[in-house]
Design a protein around this motif. Sequence first.
Motif: not given
Length: 604
Positions: A365, A370, A372, A393, A398-399
Amino acid sequence: MGKQDAERQHAAEPPVHRRQVLAGLGASVLAMAGVGSLIGGSNAFADAPLVGCLAVSIAELRASTTALADHMYYVRDYGKEGVFLYDPTDLASPDNLGTVIVAGSYRFKRVHGEYVNPKWFGAVGDGSGQLLSAHYATLLDAQAIFPHAIALTDTMDWIGIQGAVEYASLATDKGKEVFIPYGTYIINRQIRPEADNQTLRGSAGAVLSLNSDYSAIFVDGQSGAGTTPTRNLVLRDLTLVANTGHGPADRGIISLRCAQDVLLDNIRITADNEELALNSRECNGISLGSEVSGVVRNVWVEGTTLAGIAVKDGASGVTLSQCEVKLSSGPAGDVPGIELAACEQVIVDSCQLHLNQGAGVLLVADEDAEPQHVEISETFVFSNGAQGFLLTSLADGYNPQHVRISTTSAHENTGDGIRIEAGVNIAIADHTSHHNGGSGIDIAPKYTATSPYNVSRVDIQTPASYDNGQSSTAAGIRIAAAERVSVKGGSVYDDQSTQTQEYGIQFVADANSKPIAQLVLEGIDVQGLANDYDFNSSPAASGYFRLRKLYPISSPAPTVSPESQVAAPAGSIFSYSDLNTSTGGLYIKQSGTGTTGWKAASLI
């Protein structure tokens, strides 16, 4: 029968009509030509009678001063063989060498079926890289036949393939397959199949060899504008080689953007990462970017300087199935096999990633987006230069999110089997990590200085983690500075004659003193290690454990009580079986989070 009688009988026979010929030629002449029953996209004049057939070269056809509507013209030029018919209704179509030959005001149309052949349009396919300048004195002369030509140094192979692609994109022939026959085709520019419903298919032994700093195949929406998506593109049975060409910068040898419902099937990409590095080229094998959706299956990528397959920049709804990526390596370092960044709704299924410089699979990310809703299943990562799977990240806060890794295996990687440096809502089920250089599963948050946890809600079900730590002190499962982590079931052990995995489950202190919070450990079979549980250096602040331990026969007999030995949150349970005394017991943690507060169940 006399001569006069034969002539009278012949005169009495009705002429053969074009439609009859087109219906019957498929098994004879048309089979040699590789064509079917359409004439340049139209059969408006198919009822005209045919009384003869003339064998001609393309040069002779172009030099014709007459055109016979009642004759077939069989072109005998090597690679361009086929049947042409004069179309008296067409006064405007330009000469394109492949399907329309112009002689003055006459238009001769190729009879062909559901595919077009790049050799009709000038491709040679002999590996020589024949140039456009061998056939035309000026670029203007060449562009009269090939409007897409850019320079006289363009290869005839690229000219022919792109010419076939552009012909197949015409309204009258849209949807026809571009079929690339056996041969080695030298590509000096991008092939751009950007109209809807296009198919490029290679035969066995057809090789596209890139000798320039371009993608071999590039799509950026309709007309290359990057606004209206190209739909239903199919790339199938293709071999691409980028050993002499240096490839694109920060894109793929196949690079798709603004393309929906694509299918890439049975594609092989080979690059020379040493040559690429010498020329400072960093490129992917396949790069899927903005607005790309579809399926990539049965793909083999070797030797790129960026990730063999990259799904990024807004790609959504992509499935990678039965793909293999190996030997990705470049000057940037830690080059992964597959990279997932700024994408969503991605499935990675039944893939193999090995011998790559970095992780087998990287989810990363950053401040832009990111990854997802990613599901990785039935995928094997081994012998990579870093981790098997890495979730990380490039920016705090932000992940990767909503990631499921199930029925996967990571083994003999230099780093950890799975490493989670950033991630929210991560599920790991039925994963096996063994003989990795680091830990089997390592939850090691990258950013811990700020208050929110950037590793949160991690659910690990029935892992098998054994014989890791081949190159560093390691654990079957290692956890630091994360919250809402649950590990249930599975097994952690080391059954090697010389053990390398020092810890079963280990908690690691965080540099910013962020505690492990709301941790659940339940029903994990941990045994045969120097340290089955190492929780004391960084006890979990909250949660509960259901721990069990088998004490093998030893001398002296072990201390079976967890009191002063095992740190755990209040409410945890510790059970044991002691083979030295053939007894068992149960302890309950009544208070505190450290090593004290355990009480034997019989005393409560």
